[in-house]
Motif scaffolding. Structure first.
Motif, mmCIF file in Angstrom:
data_model
loop_
_atom_site.group_PDB
_atom_site.id
_atom_site.type_symbol
_atom_site.label_atom_id
_atom_site.label_comp_id
_atom_site.label_asym_id
_atom_site.label_seq_id
_atom_site.Cartn_x
_atom_site.Cartn_y
_atom_site.Cartn_z
ATOM 1 N N UNK A 1 74.105 18.056 21.732
ATOM 2 C CA UNK A 1 74.830 19.236 21.205
ATOM 3 C C UNK A 1 76.157 18.776 20.593
ATOM 4 N N UNK A 2 76.382 19.144 19.358
ATOM 5 C CA UNK A 2 77.649 18.782 18.700
ATOM 6 C C UNK A 2 78.580 19.989 18.758
ATOM 7 N N UNK A 3 79.679 19.823 19.465
ATOM 8 C CA UNK A 3 80.624 20.936 19.614
ATOM 9 C C UNK A 3 81.588 20.947 18.427
ATOM 10 N N UNK A 4 81.537 22.012 17.653
ATOM 11 C CA UNK A 4 82.452 22.124 16.514
ATOM 12 C C UNK A 4 83.671 22.977 16.853
ATOM 13 N N UNK A 5 83.518 23.750 17.918
ATOM 14 C CA UNK A 5 84.567 24.693 18.305
ATOM 15 C C UNK A 5 85.860 23.974 18.689
ATOM 16 N N UNK A 6 86.982 24.464 18.215
ATOM 17 C CA UNK A 6 88.279 23.921 18.633
ATOM 18 C C UNK A 6 88.825 24.813 19.738
ATOM 19 N N UNK A 7 89.175 24.202 20.860
ATOM 20 C CA UNK A 7 89.577 24.986 22.030
ATOM 21 C C UNK A 7 90.728 25.962 21.755
ATOM 22 N N UNK A 8 90.543 27.162 22.261
ATOM 23 C CA UNK A 8 91.604 28.177 22.183
ATOM 24 C C UNK A 8 92.553 27.979 23.359
ATOM 25 N N UNK A 9 91.950 27.732 24.536
ATOM 26 C CA UNK A 9 92.758 27.576 25.754
ATOM 27 C C UNK A 9 93.109 26.110 25.960
ATOM 28 N N UNK A 10 94.358 25.880 26.290
ATOM 29 C CA UNK A 10 94.773 24.499 26.556
ATOM 30 C C UNK A 10 94.380 24.101 27.970
ATOM 31 N N UNK A 11 94.086 25.081 28.807
ATOM 32 C CA UNK A 11 93.808 24.835 30.219
ATOM 33 C C UNK A 11 92.316 24.962 30.502
ATOM 34 N N UNK A 12 91.916 24.487 31.675
ATOM 35 C CA UNK A 12 90.523 24.575 32.108
ATOM 36 C C UNK A 12 90.139 26.044 32.296
ATOM 37 N N UNK A 13 91.011 26.815 32.922
ATOM 38 C CA UNK A 13 90.781 28.251 33.061
ATOM 39 C C UNK A 13 91.375 28.963 31.845
ATOM 40 N N UNK A 14 91.038 30.230 31.696
ATOM 41 C CA UNK A 14 91.403 30.955 30.483
ATOM 42 C C UNK A 14 92.832 31.511 30.550
ATOM 43 N N UNK A 15 93.784 30.596 30.625
ATOM 44 C CA UNK A 15 95.182 31.024 30.661
ATOM 45 C C UNK A 15 95.677 31.256 29.248
ATOM 46 N N UNK A 16 96.427 32.329 29.091
ATOM 47 C CA UNK A 16 96.995 32.613 27.787
ATOM 48 C C UNK A 16 98.485 32.873 27.923
ATOM 49 N N UNK A 17 99.154 32.711 26.836
ATOM 50 C CA UNK A 17 100.601 32.851 26.823
ATOM 51 C C UNK A 17 100.969 33.907 25.791
ATOM 52 N N UNK A 18 101.691 34.911 26.241
ATOM 53 C CA UNK A 18 102.023 36.026 25.368
ATOM 54 C C UNK A 18 102.834 35.587 24.156
ATOM 55 N N UNK A 19 103.537 34.482 24.287
ATOM 56 C CA UNK A 19 104.403 34.045 23.185
ATOM 57 C C UNK A 19 103.625 33.298 22.115
ATOM 58 N N UNK A 20 102.366 32.976 22.434
ATOM 59 C CA UNK A 20 101.644 32.122 21.487
ATOM 60 C C UNK A 20 100.392 32.784 20.942
ATOM 61 N N UNK A 21 99.256 32.137 21.176
ATOM 62 C CA UNK A 21 98.006 32.540 20.540
ATOM 63 C C UNK A 21 97.371 33.787 21.142
ATOM 64 N N UNK A 22 96.172 34.023 20.760
ATOM 65 C CA UNK A 22 95.250 34.880 21.468
ATOM 66 C C UNK A 22 95.435 36.373 21.330
ATOM 67 N N UNK A 23 96.436 36.787 20.549
ATOM 68 C CA UNK A 23 96.471 38.214 20.248
ATOM 69 C C UNK A 23 95.619 38.328 18.992
ATOM 70 N N UNK A 24 94.301 38.300 19.219
ATOM 71 C CA UNK A 24 93.405 38.086 18.083
ATOM 72 C C UNK A 24 92.623 39.330 17.670
ATOM 73 N N UNK A 25 92.522 40.309 18.550
ATOM 74 C CA UNK A 25 91.755 41.505 18.196
ATOM 75 C C UNK A 25 92.698 42.624 17.766
ATOM 76 N N UNK A 26 92.190 43.504 16.947
ATOM 77 C CA UNK A 26 93.003 44.622 16.457
ATOM 78 C C UNK A 26 93.096 45.708 17.526
ATOM 79 N N UNK A 27 93.671 45.350 18.673
ATOM 80 C CA UNK A 27 93.747 46.335 19.753
ATOM 81 C C UNK A 27 94.770 47.430 19.446
#
Lengths: 97, 399
Positions: free
Chosen positions: A1-27
């Motif tokens: 399997x060739x993984x083309x995906x570039x990781x969104x999370x820098x951590x093993x678990x799905x930690x996110x930081x409000x100051x950075x990425x991941x506000x990706x949906x038009x909520x």
């Protein structure tokens, strides 16, 4: 399997930081009420930012402000604010609402 | 690494062993709600706390769902945590089980196996654990009281490993092991400290930091979801070798080994293999010894881990064997085979065309007796010689 995906999370678990990425949906489009801050009452405690489910509270230096592109209007910030500095105002009352 | 000192030998019940095992690992936050047959663990841990033997925050909760939420939240904040439950309790924390694994929190939980809702059975069976198989947890099954204690210590080493970061469920047969007193060597706490010390040399996993607005598991939309699940599944794959490595390290230090993902008993020259798990494995070994005297070349694969399923080692142990009998202590609703048999059959292309016989036994405190196991071995032997056989047998229904 060739993984083309570039990781969104820098951590093993799905930690996110409000100051950075991941506000990706038009909520923001879900919102029927908008949090409006009374800066006089706010003492910059940060509880609103801590509890915000999509973590869209922007740190403005001496207060926090919701990023309206992502704020879904749930009102948790207003409920958790110990100084009642946030009011939930219906979107219909805003010119851009 | 030097060897551990000899510990104190005590005759105590499986539940007491569970409490001692947890205490020795110095958990920082414990929350557990009493439920038969696990209650003694919750009681003992609160006594340890009250007597000052255990320096943990013991959170009194109103139910199992809260218990799991308390420990998973404390785990997100970086604490070493412990909880214990059984049956309805495990069912009641079903959503929180998935939060714990989805957030990659290294919770260690003891589950004293008991039958589950539908038919209100206050009796042993593995249905609770089996019904929680797709919650993303590591599920380990032990055979005796000493193994409960040793496995809890190994579970922390596994769960908190930087490459793993997953919750681990240590399962033992309720009513059988929970209330059975056996001689158990309780290691010195300093030796347990030493065994767990390598965790401190690893990079620190991400935890909550006061004043920094970080969230865990809150942005699982679209590719975020896929990425997090992919990492979770890859971590479960890594668990397999890690369990074997930890077993080796434990054996080197404490002098007791359990085989890691599975234990093989007299399998090397065996023609036929019985697969069993938990306390019943002990009885199977006894029957195998007797059958060996009669010249039957039979061995046991004791399944110590159900999730992740130890596929590679099972294939290695079963390849070339003439017939296989799987004894399940639970049901796989919608499949005629028992759950472990059903999983094993997924490996049929790798194992080969040998007959696989599924046996359902030991539900609701019914004993998996020497007679039952003798019958299983006779039938599997006959199948190995090309005789016709019954694919699935509910042993108690035929008595």
């Amino acid at each position: 399997m060739v993984i083309k995906h570039k990781n969104i999370f820098k951590t093993e678990s799905a930690w996110s930081n409000a100051d950075e990425l991941l506000l990706c949906l038009d909520t923001g489009g879900w919102r029927t009420e908008r949090p409006v801050l009374d800066k006089e009452k706010c003492n910059y405690c940060g509880l609103c930012a801590l509890y915000c489910p999509p973590q869209c509270m922007k740190d403005m230096g001496d207060y926090f402000e919701a990023d309206l592109a992502y704020c879904k209007g749930c009102g948790i910030c207003a409920t958790e604010c110990p100084r009642k500095a946030i009011a939930m105002v219906p979107e219909g009352e805003f010119a851009d609402g | 690494m030097a060897k551990a000192q000899k510990g104190q030998v005590r005759v105590i019940t499986g539940n007491a062993v569970g409490a001692y095992g947890a205490m020795l690992c110095r958990p920082e936050v414990v929350a557990a709600y009493p439920i038969t047959p696990q209650s003694e663990i919750a009681e003992l841990l609160s006594q340890f706390k009250a007597n000052g033997v255990m320096d943990a925050e013991y959170v009194e909760v109103e139910g199992e769902n809260s218990a799991m939420n308390v420990v998973l939240a404390a785990g997100v904040a970086g604490a070493r945590v412990f909880t214990a439950t059984s049956s309805y309790g495990l069912v009641f924390m079903y959503d929180a089980l998935q939060e714990a694994s989805g957030f990659r929190v290294p919770v260690v939980m003891v589950n004293a196996n008991r039958e589950t809702p539908g038919i209100h059975a206050v009796s042993s069976g593995q249905q609770d654990m089996i019904s929680a198989r797709d919650t993303g947890w590591v599920q380990i099954i032990v055979e005796n009281d000493q193994e409960i204690l040793d496995q809890i210590i190994m579970a922390y080493r596994l769960a908190e490993d930087y490459d793993i970061q997953l919750p681990v469920m240590v399962n033992y047969d309720g009513f059988y092991l929970s209330y059975l007193a056996e001689a158990v060597e309780i290691p010195n706490i300093e030796d347990v400290d030493a065994f767990l010390a390598p965790l401190k040399e690893q990079p620190k996993r991400q935890t909550l930091v006061p004043g920094v607005s970080k969230g865990c598991g809150t942005h699982g939309m679209e590719m975020g979801y896929v990425e997090a699940r992919y990492k979770h599944c890859m971590a479960l794959e890594r668990v397999k070798n890690k369990v074997d490595e930890i077993d080796k390290a434990f054996s080197d230090y404490f002098g007791r080994s359990y085989g890691g993902q599975l234990e093989e008993y007299r399998t090397e020259d065996a023609d036929i293999i019985i697969i069993a798990s938990g306390s019943a494995a002990g009885t199977v070994k006894t029957v195998i010894d007797a059958k060996r005297e009669e010249g039957v070349k039979v061995g046991l694969v004791k399944l110590r881990m159900f999730r992740p399923f130890p596929a590679e080692r099972i294939v290695k142990a079963l390849k070339g064997k003439k017939a296989i009998g799987v004894i399940d202590r639970s049901l796989c609703f919608g499949w005629k085979y028992g759950p472990m048999c059903m999983e094993l059959r997924a490996l049929s292309p790798e194992i080969g065309p040998s007959p696989i016989l599924s046996y359902i036994d030991g539900l609701a405190n019914l004993d998996i007796t020497i007679t039952h196991i003798g019958r299983v071995i006779d039938e599997v032997s006959a199948a190995a010689q090309g005789k016709s056989y019954q694919e699935v047998t509910w042993i108690p229904m035929e008595e």
